[in-house]
Scaffold this motif. Structure first.
Motif, short mmCIF file in Angstrom:
data_model
loop_
_atom_site.label_atom_id
_atom_site.label_comp_id
_atom_site.label_asym_id
_atom_site.label_seq_id
_atom_site.Cartn_x
_atom_site.Cartn_y
_atom_site.Cartn_z
N UNK A 167 6.76 2.01 8.28
CA UNK A 167 6.52 2.31 6.87
C UNK A 167 6.06 1.05 6.13
N UNK A 168 6.64 -0.11 6.49
CA UNK A 168 6.25 -1.35 5.84
C UNK A 168 4.78 -1.64 6.11
N UNK A 169 4.37 -1.47 7.36
CA UNK A 169 2.94 -1.69 7.68
C UNK A 169 2.08 -0.66 6.97
N UNK A 170 2.62 0.58 6.88
CA UNK A 170 1.91 1.62 6.16
C UNK A 170 1.71 1.23 4.70
N UNK A 171 2.74 0.60 4.12
CA UNK A 171 2.64 0.16 2.74
C UNK A 171 1.53 -0.87 2.59
N UNK A 172 1.43 -1.79 3.58
CA UNK A 172 0.40 -2.83 3.53
C UNK A 172 -0.99 -2.19 3.60
N UNK A 173 -1.13 -1.23 4.54
CA UNK A 173 -2.43 -0.56 4.65
C UNK A 173 -2.71 0.22 3.37
N UNK B 291 -1.71 -0.48 0.43
CA UNK B 291 -2.06 -1.41 -0.64
C UNK B 291 -3.57 -1.59 -0.70
N UNK B 292 -4.18 -1.82 0.46
CA UNK B 292 -5.63 -2.06 0.49
C UNK B 292 -6.41 -0.80 0.13
N UNK C 46 -9.23 2.23 -4.06
CA UNK C 46 -9.40 3.50 -4.78
C UNK C 46 -8.99 3.39 -6.24
N UNK C 47 -8.31 2.32 -6.61
CA UNK C 47 -8.02 2.15 -8.03
C UNK C 47 -6.55 1.97 -8.38
N UNK C 48 -5.62 2.38 -7.51
CA UNK C 48 -4.21 2.22 -7.87
C UNK C 48 -3.43 1.63 -6.71
N UNK C 49 -3.00 0.37 -6.85
CA UNK C 49 -2.31 -0.30 -5.74
C UNK C 49 -0.93 0.32 -5.54
N UNK D 69 0.65 1.91 -2.12
CA UNK D 69 1.80 1.40 -1.37
C UNK D 69 2.78 2.54 -1.09
N UNK D 70 3.10 3.28 -2.15
CA UNK D 70 4.10 4.33 -1.99
C UNK D 70 3.63 5.40 -1.01
N UNK D 71 2.39 5.86 -1.22
CA UNK D 71 1.88 6.91 -0.34
C UNK D 71 1.80 6.41 1.10
N UNK D 72 1.27 5.18 1.28
CA UNK D 72 1.12 4.61 2.62
C UNK D 72 2.46 4.52 3.32
N UNK D 73 3.47 3.99 2.63
CA UNK D 73 4.78 3.82 3.26
C UNK D 73 5.37 5.17 3.64
#
Lengths: 392, 556
Positions: A20-26, A28-29, A34-37, A41-45
């Motif tokens: 999930x942490x790596x997902x958050x990093x991905x 983030x980018x 897309x406009x909202x960091x 982060x939340x969705x990625x994690x």
């Protein structure tokens, strides 16, 4: 070193948060792009945490699970931003699938010694990531120029068409320019005329001197060596300045011979170094044996010594060749417009009328250096085999 | 004394006493024979080395020596203004007076001759390095100096048409022998022209005229003209007047022109004269400035430390060397910047190279060889390719900025300035020099047995202690070798700073190149180069002490 560390599957409480942490990093980018960091982060994690859990506990079949994830993310990426985003999505899919199982099956421990603490394991992999990043730094500039040289526009960056992998974004026009423009072709011809002549001079003189230097009793060996190596140590601008002053005095400035002599002098240290290194392992009793059997010194040299040191001589020659072929400072001063070489043309191109043809030339030169590197590496191994050393 | 108490040396001597010296197969004493073989071996080695040594000495060492010579050479002033500098030697600037009239007389002659030879502008730009404005002063004076001489020329020519004709002059000045061999000489088949030989009676009576005429003949010959027919320079007339005014005894002259000389001597006392001191002031009032004369006097000697002083932001003053004003100091700053940036580049190379070298040395051979290609490929790739790659990547609209903008790390309107400044130079040069750090580090680390680290750990050392106390000290020679190599290469770099450095990221090398190709101040370029060279040679010596030049390795 094979470490036989017993491995067992890890708990979801360990690997789900990590993935999930790596997902958050991905996220983030992707989110910032897309406009909202924060949302990213939340969705990625959340997404990656769930995926890791589902892959390992629900699907369980590793091969199919990872393939499905890869396809799903690639499709998601493609729908968001075309082919380029699709490829990035596929890369994410591969990475997270691999990572989930890598952590879940404790594969990260498998090749390490059993007594390492978790902190040491973490450091082990962090260190590798750092090294990987540095290697990427080393190789990226060389990789980047290659696709850019096929740019259909006169830009130095990736156009949207290129990123969409649109064939219209690519063209061979810079290559065409290189092969038809008389400036570039003249420069290429000059380089091809100067470098082999300079190489021949440095190899002929350098090999003889290297053989002389590796005899057991040479007076002033260190001093002679220092003089012969100095062209490599003295900054090129100083060599260039001195040669410019001196060669103008004796009428060699602006002549083909002047440039060849200057380049030969610059190439000599490389020949000396490689050939003396080869001669270190040379068994002198071979020449004595040849002499004993009636060979004269010339025959001994060409039939016994030369075949054995040939790999060193050739790789020294390649070094000398690339030195001359790549040299720009000295030719800039010692040469005149009639001796304009390829690097000189590139240099003026970079300084004044910057044209993307340079990138096409750069790509061609990279391919040439890959070829040279392969040859040198093969020669080095052959030489070590001949001298009875293990190929390193 | 028994055998058991004798040293081996005593044994040998005892043997020699009994049987004579040991002999080689051909009957000579073994010692002589061995020495001869050794001498022959040395000779053969030297014969093999000699061609290359001579080649390097001629094509490389001689140019460097020439450059060092140019950094102190200053013959241009005394070559162009020989009379002025010797007259000026006794002048003392401290008095606050401009130089005496003799100096201006000499200046007129020197300036006239220099103008004819077109050497005055070169001298002007040389002195302009030391005092701004001299260049235009010389150029202006060069244009006007012709008029000054014509005052006498016109008066002589008005007096008698004899003086208008170059043939008459050569008959008056040159000896019969010289004139006949001169008219035989056709300038073909490479023979040089016969040297000017004055008539002996004229030479003793009119020394100054003959001296100037000699220069005139040399000049005419260098222009491939015939000195027997050319009309002389106006300055020759001025010299003739000077000789006559000094009371030359022209009655001693016989033969061609004797009558005209007597006539001229009689008329000379009524000639209109030229006051050169005033005439030069009329051309430019700077000729009455003490500063100009001080500069000429200071730079009269054949050798000067001026270029070196310039190279360290100092200048020659009447009170000895002094620092330049603050706003004119650039070179020390540039040297410091070069050093500083080279140090930063070396530091980042250590930082980036150490982990990579470690992992290459500790991975299994197969993987390591594969990764080694990633290090060797940049090493083998053309420097221009790598520099252009960085130029492309670091631009405002380049790949790095585009990626950062795309990722949202920087805003589109505040793209990072990564090029044409120090950042650009440091990034590009770190990348270019990194393989030179990794390769020596790798070859040292390869020799450190990994069991040392394991031993340290099994004795209870933490990871850090084991690394810092056991591994790191053993890798220091590699760091030393790599650092010196990278530093030596960095401080002499030219191409990369020139392309990605802009104005703030350039090195001393760029300044040297500028002085050679643009400002043409070769002496200063040579002096800057000599300082840089001394520095590099010092490092080279250190490298030799630490690593040994024989141990330089290329490509692993």
């Amino acid at each position: 070193m094979v470490a036989l560390t017993p491995v067992e599957r890890t708990e979801p409480s360990f690997y789900v948060p990590v993935v999930a942490a790596f997902g958050a990093l991905a996220g983030l980018f992707v989110g910032t792009a897309q406009g909202s960091s924060l949302l990213g982060i939340l969705v990625g994690a959340a997404l990656m945490g769930v995926i890791a859990f589902v892959l390992t506990k629900v699907i369980k079949d590793e091969r199919r699970g990872r393939l499905a994830l890869l396809v799903a993310l690639a499709a998601a990426g493609f729908s968001m931003g075309g082919i380029a985003a699709g490829i990035i999505g596929a890369a994410f899919g591969w990475f997270f699938g691999w990572m989930s199982f890598w952590l879940y099956e404790s594969r990260y421990r498998q090749h390490l010694v059993p007594y390492l603490t978790p902190g040491q394991v973490l450091w082990h992999y962090t260190f590798r990531v750092i090294c990987g990043a540095i290697l990427v730094f080393l190789i990226t500039p060389i990789i980047v120029v290659m696709p850019l040289s096929f740019n259909a526009e006169d830009f130095f960056t990736f156009t949207p068409e290129m990123l969409r992998f649109d064939p219209a974004g690519y063209s061979l026009k810079h290559y065409e320019d290189f092969f038809t423009n008389s400036d570039w072709q003249g420069a290429l011809a000059n380089s091809v005329k100067i470098a082999p002549a300079a190489t021949l001079l440095s190899v002929a003189f350098g090999t003889l001197a290297a053989i002389g230097l590796s005899q057991p009793h040479v007076p002033f060996r260190r001093a002679i060596m220092a003089v012969l190596i100095s062209p490599m140590i003295v900054p090129l601008i100083i060599s260039a300045a001195g040669m410019y002053f001196f060669y103008s005095r004796i009428g060699l400035q602006g002549t083909y011979i002047g440039v060849v002599l200057a380049h030969a002098a610059l190439g000599i240290p490389f020949v000396i170094i490689t050939v003396t290194a080869t001669l270190v392992g040379f068994d002198n009793s071979l020449t004595r044996a040849a002499a004993n059997m009636g060979a004269n010194p010339v025959t001994t040299f060409f039939r016994v010594q030369m075949p054995l040191i040939l790999p060193g001589v050739i790789s020294g020659g390649l070094f000398a060749f690339i030195t001359s072929f790549d040299e720009v400072v000295v030719v800039l001063f010692v040469g005149s417009a009639g001796q304009k070489t390829l690097p000189w043309q590139m240099f003026t191109g970079l300084r004044e009328q910057i044209s993307p043809t340079i990138l096409a030339v750069a790509t061609i030169l990279v391919i040439i250096s890959i070829a040279l590197l392969t040859v040198v590496e093969m020669l080095r191994r052959r030489s070590e085999r001949l001298r009875g050393m293990s190929p390193g | 004394m028994t055998d058991s108490t004798m040293t081996p040396d005593e044994h040998r001597r005892a043997d020699e006493a009994a049987t004579g010296p040991m002999l080689a197969a051909d009957g000579r004493p073994l010692k002589v024979s061995l020495n001869r073989a050794l001498r022959r071996q040395k000779l053969r080695a030297m014969l093999l080395i000699a061609p290359l040594l001579i080649f390097v000495l001629v094509t490389f060492i001689a140019p460097i020596a020439d450059m060092l010579f140019r950094s102190i050479e200053n013959q241009i002033v005394s070559d162009t203004l020989p009379r002025t500098t010797s007259e000026l030697a006794t002048w003392d600037a401290e008095t606050g007076e401009i130089p005496p009239p003799e100096v201006f007389d000499a200046l007129f002659k020197d300036m006239f001759i220099a103008t004819e030879r077109k050497a005055h502008t070169r001298l002007g730009s040389r002195l302009n390095y030391e005092l701004t404005g001299v260049s235009s002063l010389f150029r202006k004076s060069g244009r006007r100096v012709d008029d000054m001489g014509e005052v006498y020329q016109d008066q002589f020519e008005d007096l008698n048409d004899f003086w208008k004709d170059g043939e008459n002059w050569s008959a008056l000045m040159g000896s019969d022998a010289w004139r006949s061999s001169m008219s035989d000489w056709d300038g073909k088949d490479g023979r040089s022209a016969p040297a000017f030989e004055p008539r002996s009676d004229v030479a003793s009576t009119l020394p100054e005229t003959v001296a100037i005429y000699r220069e005139f003949v040399d000049f005419v010959l260098s222009e491939d003209d015939n000195p027997l027919a050319e009309d002389p320079w106006a300055v020759v007339y001025a010299a003739l007047y000077e000789d006559l005014a000094n009371g030359a005894d022209v009655s001693a002259v016989s033969g061609a022109g004797a009558a005209e000389l007597l006539e001229a001597e009689a008329a000379a006392s009524n000639f209109e004269t030229v006051d050169y001191t005033a005439a030069f002031a009329d051309v430019d009032k700077d000729w009455h400035s003490i500063e100009v004369w001080q500069t000429i006097q200071t730079y009269s000697p054949d050798f000067t430390s001026g270029y070196f002083l310039n190279a360290v932001d100092m200048q020659k003053t009447p009170d000895g060397p002094a620092m330049r004003p603050d706003n004119e100091r650039i070179y020390i700053k540039l040297f410091i910047r070069t050093m500083f940036m080279s140090l930063v580049i070396t530091g980042s190379c250590i930082l980036l190279g150490y982990p990579v070298a470690w992992i290459l040395a500790n991975l299994p051979a197969r993987t390591a060889n594969l990764l080694m290609i990633l290090v060797l490929l940049p090493f083998w790739t053309s420097l221009l390719v790598r520099t252009s790659a960085w130029k492309v990547m670091l631009q405002q609209q380049g790949v790095v900025n585009d990626t950062l903008v795309w990722l949202g790390i920087v805003a589109d309107d505040s793209r990072l300035a990564l090029i044409n400044n120090q950042t650009g130079t440091i990034i590009a040069m770190t990348h270019i020099l990194l393989p030179f750090m990794i390769l020596p580090l790798y070859s040292v680390m390869k020799t450190i047995p990994p069991s040392y680290l394991r031993a340290a750990k099994s004795l209870g050392a933490t990871n850090w202690t084991a690394f810092w106390r056991v591994y790191f000290p053993q890798s220091v020679p590699g760091i030393g070798a790599g650092s010196i190599l990278v530093f030596i290469l960095a401080i002499g770099y030219y191409i990369t700073p020139e392309i990605v450095g802009g104005t703030t990221g350039t090195f001393i090398s760029n300044r040297i190149a500028y002085h050679i190709s643009s400002s043409l101040n070769w002496g200063l370029a040579a002096a800057l180069g000599a300082i840089l060279l001394a520095f590099v040679l010092g490092l080279y010596w250190a490298y030799d002490k630490i690593v040994g030049i024989d141990n330089v390795k290329l490509g692993g």
